[in-house]
Scaffold this motif. Structure first.
Motif, PDB file in Angstrom:
ATOM      1  N   VAL A  63      10.485 -37.246 -26.739  1.00 21.50           N
ATOM      2  CA  VAL A  63      10.905 -36.330 -27.321  1.00 21.50           C
ATOM      3  C   VAL A  63      10.299 -35.206 -27.438  1.00 21.50           C
ATOM      4  O   VAL A  63      11.036 -33.707 -26.714  1.00 21.50           O
ATOM      5  CB  VAL A  63      11.986 -36.151 -28.031  1.00 21.50           C
ATOM      6  N   TYR A  64       8.993 -35.062 -27.983  1.00 22.35           N
ATOM      7  CA  TYR A  64       8.734 -33.936 -27.696  1.00 22.35           C
ATOM      8  C   TYR A  64       8.101 -33.346 -26.521  1.00 22.35           C
ATOM      9  O   TYR A  64       8.126 -31.516 -26.492  1.00 22.35           O
ATOM     10  CB  TYR A  64       7.246 -33.937 -28.330  1.00 22.35           C
ATOM     11  N   GLN A  65       7.653 -34.279 -25.533  1.00 25.69           N
ATOM     12  CA  GLN A  65       8.202 -33.484 -23.895  1.00 25.69           C
ATOM     13  C   GLN A  65       8.948 -32.564 -23.669  1.00 25.69           C
ATOM     14  O   GLN A  65       9.383 -31.370 -23.178  1.00 25.69           O
ATOM     15  CB  GLN A  65       7.302 -34.427 -22.892  1.00 25.69           C
ATOM     16  N   PHE A  66      10.286 -33.423 -24.089  1.00 24.16           N
ATOM     17  CA  PHE A  66      11.466 -32.599 -23.528  1.00 24.16           C
ATOM     18  C   PHE A  66      11.550 -30.789 -24.365  1.00 24.16           C
ATOM     19  O   PHE A  66      11.618 -29.901 -24.020  1.00 24.16           O
ATOM     20  CB  PHE A  66      12.718 -33.289 -24.192  1.00 24.16           C
ATOM     21  N   ILE A  67      11.214 -30.623 -25.426  1.00 25.49           N
ATOM     22  CA  ILE A  67      10.802 -29.676 -26.115  1.00 25.49           C
ATOM     23  C   ILE A  67       9.711 -28.538 -25.785  1.00 25.49           C
ATOM     24  O   ILE A  67      10.546 -27.651 -25.679  1.00 25.49           O
ATOM     25  CB  ILE A  67      10.053 -30.304 -27.823  1.00 25.49           C
ATOM     26  N   ILE A  68       8.601 -28.817 -25.044  1.00 26.38           N
ATOM     27  CA  ILE A  68       8.096 -28.269 -24.069  1.00 26.38           C
ATOM     28  C   ILE A  68       8.711 -27.689 -23.713  1.00 26.38           C
ATOM     29  O   ILE A  68       8.653 -26.912 -23.138  1.00 26.38           O
ATOM     30  CB  ILE A  68       6.880 -29.042 -24.162  1.00 26.38           C
ATOM     31  N   ASP A  69       9.075 -29.064 -22.251  1.00 26.10           N
ATOM     32  CA  ASP A  69       9.261 -28.316 -20.829  1.00 26.10           C
ATOM     33  C   ASP A  69      10.843 -27.982 -21.612  1.00 26.10           C
ATOM     34  O   ASP A  69      10.844 -26.411 -20.439  1.00 26.10           O
ATOM     35  CB  ASP A  69       9.974 -29.648 -20.405  1.00 26.10           C
ATOM     36  N   GLU A  70      11.621 -27.702 -22.536  1.00 21.78           N
ATOM     37  CA  GLU A  70      12.978 -27.370 -22.443  1.00 21.78           C
ATOM     38  C   GLU A  70      12.199 -25.686 -22.680  1.00 21.78           C
ATOM     39  O   GLU A  70      12.288 -24.804 -22.339  1.00 21.78           O
ATOM     40  CB  GLU A  70      13.440 -27.737 -22.804  1.00 21.78           C
ATOM     41  N   LEU A  71      11.857 -25.082 -23.256  1.00 26.29           N
ATOM     42  CA  LEU A  71      11.261 -23.393 -24.396  1.00 26.29           C
ATOM     43  C   LEU A  71      10.595 -23.645 -22.960  1.00 26.29           C
ATOM     44  O   LEU A  71      10.256 -21.612 -22.779  1.00 26.29           O
ATOM     45  CB  LEU A  71      10.052 -24.200 -25.401  1.00 26.29           C
ATOM     46  N   ASP A  72       9.180 -24.497 -22.425  1.00 25.79           N
ATOM     47  CA  ASP A  72       8.580 -23.507 -21.261  1.00 25.79           C
ATOM     48  C   ASP A  72       9.164 -22.733 -20.042  1.00 25.79           C
ATOM     49  O   ASP A  72       9.308 -21.507 -19.181  1.00 25.79           O
ATOM     50  CB  ASP A  72       7.540 -24.375 -20.093  1.00 25.79           C
ATOM     51  N   ASP A  73      10.226 -23.656 -19.670  1.00 27.54           N
ATOM     52  CA  ASP A  73      11.365 -23.107 -18.739  1.00 27.54           C
ATOM     53  C   ASP A  73      11.974 -21.369 -19.251  1.00 27.54           C
ATOM     54  O   ASP A  73      12.369 -20.807 -18.946  1.00 27.54           O
ATOM     55  CB  ASP A  73      12.048 -24.642 -18.308  1.00 27.54           C
ATOM     56  N   ILE A  74      12.312 -21.894 -20.629  1.00 33.04           N
ATOM     57  CA  ILE A  74      13.028 -19.944 -20.938  1.00 33.04           C
ATOM     58  C   ILE A  74      12.108 -19.360 -20.771  1.00 33.04           C
ATOM     59  O   ILE A  74      12.480 -18.090 -20.664  1.00 33.04           O
ATOM     60  CB  ILE A  74      13.915 -21.001 -22.345  1.00 33.04           C
ATOM     61  N   ILE A  75      11.166 -19.194 -21.250  1.00 33.08           N
ATOM     62  CA  ILE A  75       9.729 -18.506 -21.007  1.00 33.08           C
ATOM     63  C   ILE A  75       9.672 -17.761 -20.321  1.00 33.08           C
ATOM     64  O   ILE A  75       9.391 -16.437 -19.855  1.00 33.08           O
ATOM     65  CB  ILE A  75       8.764 -19.394 -22.186  1.00 33.08           C
ATOM     66  N   ASP A  76       8.863 -18.895 -19.152  1.00 32.94           N
ATOM     67  CA  ASP A  76       8.683 -18.311 -17.826  1.00 32.94           C
ATOM     68  C   ASP A  76       9.339 -18.311 -17.144  1.00 32.94           C
ATOM     69  O   ASP A  76       9.654 -17.196 -16.259  1.00 32.94           O
ATOM     70  CB  ASP A  76       7.862 -19.803 -17.243  1.00 32.94           C
ATOM     71  N   ASN A  77      11.048 -18.253 -17.463  1.00 31.90           N
ATOM     72  CA  ASN A  77      11.574 -17.847 -16.492  1.00 31.90           C
ATOM     73  C   ASN A  77      12.812 -16.348 -16.734  1.00 31.90           C
ATOM     74  O   ASN A  77      13.749 -16.382 -16.273  1.00 31.90           O
ATOM     75  CB  ASN A  77      13.022 -18.951 -15.930  1.00 31.90           C
ATOM     76  N   ASP A  78      11.519 -16.560 -17.800  1.00 32.02           N
ATOM     77  CA  ASP A  78      12.344 -14.936 -18.798  1.00 32.02           C
ATOM     78  C   ASP A  78      13.815 -15.272 -18.900  1.00 32.02           C
ATOM     79  O   ASP A  78      15.042 -14.219 -18.821  1.00 32.02           O
ATOM     80  CB  ASP A  78      12.392 -13.546 -18.182  1.00 32.02           C
TER      81      ASP A  78
ATOM     82  N   PHE B 220      15.335 -27.257 -30.935  1.00 36.59           N
ATOM     83  CA  PHE B 220      14.818 -26.879 -32.500  1.00 36.59           C
ATOM     84  C   PHE B 220      15.756 -27.983 -32.886  1.00 36.59           C
ATOM     85  O   PHE B 220      15.044 -28.851 -34.479  1.00 36.59           O
ATOM     86  CB  PHE B 220      15.539 -25.463 -33.206  1.00 36.59           C
ATOM     87  N   CYS B 221      16.845 -28.696 -32.850  1.00 39.06           N
ATOM     88  CA  CYS B 221      17.427 -29.429 -33.479  1.00 39.06           C
ATOM     89  C   CYS B 221      16.465 -31.208 -32.708  1.00 39.06           C
ATOM     90  O   CYS B 221      16.414 -32.422 -34.043  1.00 39.06           O
ATOM     91  CB  CYS B 221      19.202 -30.181 -32.200  1.00 39.06           C
ATOM     92  N   TYR B 222      16.196 -30.986 -31.831  1.00 35.24           N
ATOM     93  CA  TYR B 222      15.224 -32.318 -31.521  1.00 35.24           C
ATOM     94  C   TYR B 222      13.600 -32.247 -32.175  1.00 35.24           C
ATOM     95  O   TYR B 222      13.635 -33.669 -32.993  1.00 35.24           O
ATOM     96  CB  TYR B 222      15.388 -32.628 -29.846  1.00 35.24           C
TER      97      TYR B 222
END
Length: 581
Positions: free
Chosen positions: A180-195, A142-144
């Motif tokens: 930066v946007y790719q980092f945000i999406i990757d970070e959220l995907d990792d959190i989401i996909d790995n529960d 969210f910061c980024y």
């Protein structure tokens, strides 16, 4: 050094949705091991990070224990929704490389705190450490997002810097906007996909699965917009390659679709009166539409002053109020329930036609009545009076009292021809004269209404027009407006303007669509109501350029804010954005 940093962080704690967050004894000298071994101390640490990110308001102005919603007022005054009255908004043409503007947000102190938690939590014995790390990663994303939407590419700093680090690490260069946007999406995907986050919010205002999905929905939509309508400059530090637009639109689409199809939320529809229902949406906390909110507790804790600032002119405790005066152009953006335009007939105005308020606004989109107050709007057992002059029986106009009728209504005395204020989120019980002036109403960061519109926009750009049409019609049906039979990009954008009005989205939408140069470089109009004494109807007068001089001007360079001299002078590796050199 770490211990000192941690000590300073902990003694600053004081904001939470819970009232007992500071029940512990003062945290004087405390070791790292103590913090990371204690779940409650970790909670406190994260609580401060949540307060600093301030996701809805982007940035807070703190006075004692009060979060004054100045930032939201400024947001509205910069967009094409409303002018500012008390604290005059710095329009885009005032942005300067020398100083830090109202919307500046360089969140690296918070990023450092979050990096510290992410690094240290690994060795913690607490049972929820994976969840704590995921919360921190959500906040860091969210910061980024808050920074990349302002400046384009910024340095991606993902570990705790130390004074012993190399100059390259201490004075990093900017990463590209795409990175930066790719980092945000990757970070959220990792959190989401790995529960890594719970599927239900453990506590209001804390991150969980659907908050992460909602952030992905919005952030990917912003990135897709830049790839679609932006320009790559400064060797990619700003702009996103066009070939990535479908990738980001699809990412936003997928996140929005997941939220909707999981059926954990519903469009608020508890009241059969469409206007009352829409107004209740923003005053009923934890309702079925809320995905993620910033929480407030009122006078005894974390609070804000939206109600005091936005109460009608002359009705607040200092005789002020109506900080944001809505432009007539915004009022006319609301269409009518019969499908006709909401623009007032200029020929009738010119002819001196006398109007009833029902004629003027009776057929308006029900969201108008729930979002904007004006002449005749009920207010705490009274009706607001903006009439600014009286037409006497002989046809002359006076602003003096006439036959025991005040020449000017109490609201007009304060604001003249700025005859529209913001009703959305306004709680009359708090905004009354002599009231507490310390609001507890939560502010929705993400709600299902936005997600439907995000889905509609992404679906349209991915050539899924039927899905876009269905999503927009869900919103229009809830609002009490006729459904569209076909859909255009302008339909979707117009619906965002009305459904999300005064929620701090409009300014960012115009920037990401790259329409702000034309949409925000203009003069705005006010409306004067002149009471006809004999008929009790109103003659209307248009008042031009109510913002004053200089007129608002949005230049091409304003699509990105300056990094600013105070930062580039410290870190020479930070390339300044174009137009601010």
């Amino acid at each position: 050094m770490k211990r000192l940093f941690l000590y300073i962080t902990l003694i600053l704690l004081g904001y939470s949705c819970s009232d007992n967050i500071l029940d512990k004894e003062p945290l004087d000298i405390i070791s790292d091991a103590t913090v990371w071994n204690d779940a409650e101390l970790i909670d406190q640490y994260l609580t401060e990070c949540y307060a600093e990110v301030a996701p809805y308001l982007d940035q807070s102005y703190l006075f004692k224990n009060t979060k004054v919603v100045l930032q939201e007022n400024v947001m509205l005054g910069i967009a094409d929704e409303a002018d500012s009255r008390w604290n005059k908004t710095s329009k885009p043409n005032d942005i300067s490389v020398e100083g830090l503007g109202y919307l500046d947000w360089w969140g690296y102190e918070t990023v450092r705190r979050l990096n510290y938690l992410i690094e240290e939590i690994d060795d913690s014995p607490v049972t929820d450490k994976i969840e704590y790390a995921a919360e921190a990663r959500f906040l860091r994303a969210f910061c980024y997002f808050n920074m990349v939407k302002r400046y384009g590419g910024v340095p991606l700093i993902l570990n705790v810097q130390s004074l012993t680090d190399s100059e390259e690490e201490l004075y990093p260069e900017r990463d590209s906007e795409d990175d930066v946007y790719q980092f945000i999406i990757d970070e959220l995907d990792d959190i989401i996909d790995n529960d890594q986050l719970p599927t239900q919010a453990v506590e209001s205002g804390r991150a969980y699965l659907y908050a992460a999905l909602a952030l992905k929905s919005r952030a990917a939509m912003y990135a897709a917009s830049i790839a679609t309508w932006g320009t790559v400059q400064l060797d990619g530090l700003v702009g996103i390659p066009e070939e990535k637009k479908d990738y980001y639109w699809q990412a936003s689409y997928n996140a929005s679709k997941k939220i909707i199809e999981d059926n954990q939320f519903a469009l608020y529809d508890a009241n059969s009166d469409k206007s009352d229902n829409y107004r209740e949406l923003f005053l009923t906390e934890d309702n079925c539409e809320v995905i993620y909110a910033e929480c407030f507790t009122g006078s005894s804790g974390k609070n804000h002053s939206w109600d005091m600032w936005q109460s009608p002119a002359s009705y607040n405790a200092w005789g002020g109020g109506q900080q944001n005066c809505v432009y007539l152009e915004m009022v006319e953006s609301y269409g009518n329930t019969d499908g006709t335009s909401g623009i007032i007939d200029r020929d009738k105005i010119e002819s001196g036609y006398l109007w009833t308020m029902e004629e003027l606004f009776g057929k308006k989109d029900p969201r108008f009545k729930a979002s904007i107050y004006t002449q005749g709007t009920p207010w705490i057992g009274d009706t607001l009076d903006y009439h600014n002059g009286i037409i006497k029986e002989d046809g002359t106009v006076t602003t003096q009292a006439y036959n025991e009728v005040d020449g000017r209504g109490v609201c007009a005395v304060a604001v003249g021809s700025k005859s529209f204020g913001i009703l959305k989120y306004l709680d009359e019980s708090i905004a009354i004269v002599g009231g507490p002036r310390r609001s507890s109403t939560d502010w929705m960061v993400f709600r299902l209404g936005e997600i439907y519109l995000n889905l509609a926009e992404a679906a349209f750009e991915l050539d899924k027009e039927d899905e876009a049409l269905e999503a927009v019609n869900k919103i229009r049906d809830r609002a009490g407006m006729p459904e569209y039979t076909s859909i255009t990009r302008d339909n979707i954008r117009d619906e965002r303007k009305i459904e999300l009005a005064f929620e701090a989205n409009r300014f960012w939408d115009l920037r990401r669509w790259r329409t702000a140069v034309s949409d925000l470089t203009r003069e705005y109009t006010g409306l004067r109501y002149i009471l006809d004494y004999e008929t009790r109807k109103y003659k209307l007068e248009l008042v031009s350029n109510i913002t004053g001089d200089p007129s608002p001007k949005f230049e091409e360079k304003h699509y990105y804010y300056p990094i600013t001299l105070p930062r580039t002078s410290v870190n020479r590796n930070l390339v300044e954005n174009l137009g601010y050199e």
